[in-house]
Design a protein around this motif. Structure first.
Motif, short mmCIF file in Angstrom:
data_model
loop_
_atom_site.label_atom_id
_atom_site.label_comp_id
_atom_site.label_asym_id
_atom_site.label_seq_id
_atom_site.Cartn_x
_atom_site.Cartn_y
_atom_site.Cartn_z
N ILE A 1 37.29 35.48 25.71
CA ILE A 1 37.91 34.19 25.41
C ILE A 1 36.83 33.23 24.93
CG2 ILE A 1 39.85 34.39 27.01
CD1 ILE A 1 38.26 32.79 29.04
N ARG B 1 34.40 35.82 29.28
CA ARG B 1 35.35 36.88 29.63
C ARG B 1 36.24 36.42 30.77
NH1 ARG B 1 35.26 41.21 26.91
NH2 ARG B 1 33.33 42.00 26.03
N ASN B 2 37.51 36.77 30.67
CA ASN B 2 38.42 36.57 31.77
C ASN B 2 38.07 37.65 32.80
OD1 ASN B 2 40.61 36.86 33.55
ND2 ASN B 2 42.05 36.07 32.04
N GLU C 1 39.32 40.30 29.13
CA GLU C 1 39.58 39.87 27.76
C GLU C 1 38.56 38.80 27.35
OE1 GLU C 1 43.08 37.51 25.31
OE2 GLU C 1 43.42 38.13 27.37
N LYS D 1 39.50 38.78 35.36
CA LYS D 1 40.61 39.62 35.83
C LYS D 1 41.00 40.66 34.77
CE LYS D 1 44.96 39.19 38.27
NZ LYS D 1 45.95 38.26 38.80
N THR D 2 41.16 40.20 33.51
CA THR D 2 41.64 41.10 32.45
C THR D 2 40.52 41.64 31.58
OG1 THR D 2 41.97 39.31 30.87
CG2 THR D 2 43.82 39.83 32.34
#
Length: 101
Positions: free
Chosen positions: A76, A68-69, A74, A71-72
């Motif tokens: 990955i 997971r990113n 999201e 910050k966002t």
């Protein structure tokens, strides 16, 4: 055995030179050679490079995985990669953190 905490390369060289009764230049060469042997041993030998009484350095293959990113948030895909691993031997663990029995 009360010894001073070693925090820098220069302090390590001085301590080894004093204990082994050799010059600082000889101690520096010995440390640098040990490090080079460890690099080559970890890279070329599938079993890694063992430093007796301390542990073993080896290269491991990490699988691809989902991450997971931070910050966002999201999802990955993280690719497979090689990584270094250091495993301490039992004697080193017991010397630093004695087992409770």
């Amino acid at each position: 055995m009360a010894t001073k905490t070693i925090k820098t390369k220069a302090e390590l060289i001085a301590a080894i030179a004093e204990k082994a009764e050799i010059t600082k230049a000889q101690a520096k060469t010995a440390i640098e050679e040990l490090v080079q042997l460890a690099y080559v041993g970890a890279k070329k030998d599938k079993d890694g490079f063992t430093i007796p009484g301390l542990g073993k350095i080896s290269v491991v293959q990490r699988k691809a995985r989902m991450g997971r990113n931070p910050k966002t948030k999201e999802a990955i895909k993280l690719p497979a990669k090689k990584a270094l691993k250091f495993k301490f031997c039992k004697a080193a663990k017991d010397a630093v953190v004695p087992c409770k029995k």
